[in-house]
Design an enzyme around this catalytic site. Structure first.
Site, PDB file in Angstrom:
ATOM      1  CB  SER A  73      -1.261   0.168   1.580  1.00  0.00           C
ATOM      2  OG  SER A  73      -1.969   0.925   1.195  1.00  0.00           O
ATOM      3  CG  ASP A 104      -6.953  -2.469  -3.484  1.00  0.00           C
ATOM      4  OD1 ASP A 104      -7.454  -1.328  -2.558  1.00  0.00           O
ATOM      5  OD2 ASP A 104      -6.064  -3.011  -2.965  1.00  0.00           O
ATOM      6  CG  HIS A 134      -6.127  -2.355   0.396  1.00  0.00           C
ATOM      7  ND1 HIS A 134      -5.276  -1.616  -0.697  1.00  0.00           N
ATOM      8  CD2 HIS A 134      -5.702  -2.139   1.219  1.00  0.00           C
ATOM      9  CE1 HIS A 134      -4.254  -0.915  -0.056  1.00  0.00           C
ATOM     10  NE2 HIS A 134      -4.322  -0.720   0.897  1.00  0.00           N
TER      11      HIS A 134
END
Length: 314
Positions: A160, A255, A285
């Site tokens: 991320s 995601d 995610h």
């Protein structure tokens, strides 16, 4: 593309628990929530050789690091280094939230994983995290001998916001003429904070990371809207992606960051780069940290471990 049944079960558990969205909390409370809720989905960590906390004294200041070493390797054997930047929107996350994942990556790769506790926003806004990521990477290479590492075999990675930082470090290393990076591993990375892709619309709500929370993270990280155009925030906006190290880019089908990860993979290929792009279609995610509940997390970690082993043989 269908949502994986194990992922659906996780989402139902989260909904039943009534967990608040990050964007409804203060950064302090969001950090605590992230830390407290991780163990519910985190698997039992694998056995590894050793774990040591060290401090990198850099121009950016003192940066805490955690150095993981796999089992069965003599302490005198220099190991490849995989410098890892945790996720959390540049606002939450730390060495503890990603400890098990780093142990898994150590066991899977046979490399020494070095987890970086970079400064967080809003107390430390952009470019603090990027500066720390770059400074820590350079420090690891400079101090490879005392850390039991082979500084000539280096990879960077993260999930991320950490994937964003890994991409930025790869760009910085290219522009600085080193250190040489064998592989950049970008796990559902942020590559353009101004993106309004189809996945941003399709996955805006209901799949853990929401559009509102992503905007909350970004607002805490940036000082002005102009920062969003800086390639150190949005590497997709770098003038050129040529000359970068090989990349493994992992995304999840449900995601909101999926499309910008795929676009970044395409841009790297268009610039002549070598890219392994993998989208785990039924995932959300953050799935790689949920190995207690989601089997695909283990498969993704094995893929990353194999890719790192291969990269370090080149």
């Amino acid at each position: 593309m269908a949502l994986d049944p194990q992922v659906q079960a996780v989402l139902e558990l989260v909904a039943k628990a009534g967990r608040p969205a990050y964007h409804t909390l203060s950064p302090k409370d969001a950090r605590q929530l992230f830390l407290e809720t991780r163990p519910a989905s985190t698997p039992t960590p694998p056995e590894i050789g050793s774990v040591k906390n060290v401090v990198a004294e850099t121009p950016s200041g003192a940066i805490p690091l955690r150095v993981y070493r796999p089992a069965g390797v003599p302490a005198t054997t220099p190991l490849p280094a995989y410098v890892y930047f945790h996720g959390g929107g540049w606002v939450i996350g730390d060495l503890e939230t990603h400890d098990v994942l780093c142990r898994q990556l150590t066991a899977a790769s046979g490399a020494s994983v070095i987890s970086v506790d970079y400064r967080l926003a809003p107390e430390h806004k952009f470019p603090a995290a990027a500066d720390d990521a770059w400074a820590a990477t350079r420090w690891v290479v400079a101090h490879a001998g005392e850390l039991g590492l082979d500084g000539r075999r280096l990879a960077v990675g993260g999930d991320s916001a950490g994937g964003n930082l890994a991409a930025v470090v790869a760009l910085m290393a290219r522009d600085a003429g080193g250190p040489a990076i064998a592989l950049q591993v970008l796990i559902y990375p942020v590559t353009d904070v101004m993106a309004e892709t189809r996945s941003y619309a399709d996955c805006a709500e209901g799949y853990m990371l929401t559009r509102e929370s992503m905007r909350w993270f970004t607002a805490h990280y940036l000082t002005s809207k102009d920062d969003a155009r800086d390639w150190r925030v949005s590497p997709l906006r770098a003038p050129s992606l040529a000359g970068l190290p090989p990349a493994l880019i992992v995304t999840a089908g449900f995601d909101l960051l999926r499309d910008e990860g795929e676009i970044y993979a395409g841009r790297l290929r268009d610039a002549g780069g070598t890219v392994d792009y993998v989208c785990y279609g039924g995932m959300i995610h953050g799935f790689m940290g949920m190995g207690k509940l989601i089997d695909t997390a283990g498969r993704a970690i094995s893929h990353i471990g194999g890719s790192l082993r291969q990269a370090f043989l080149r």
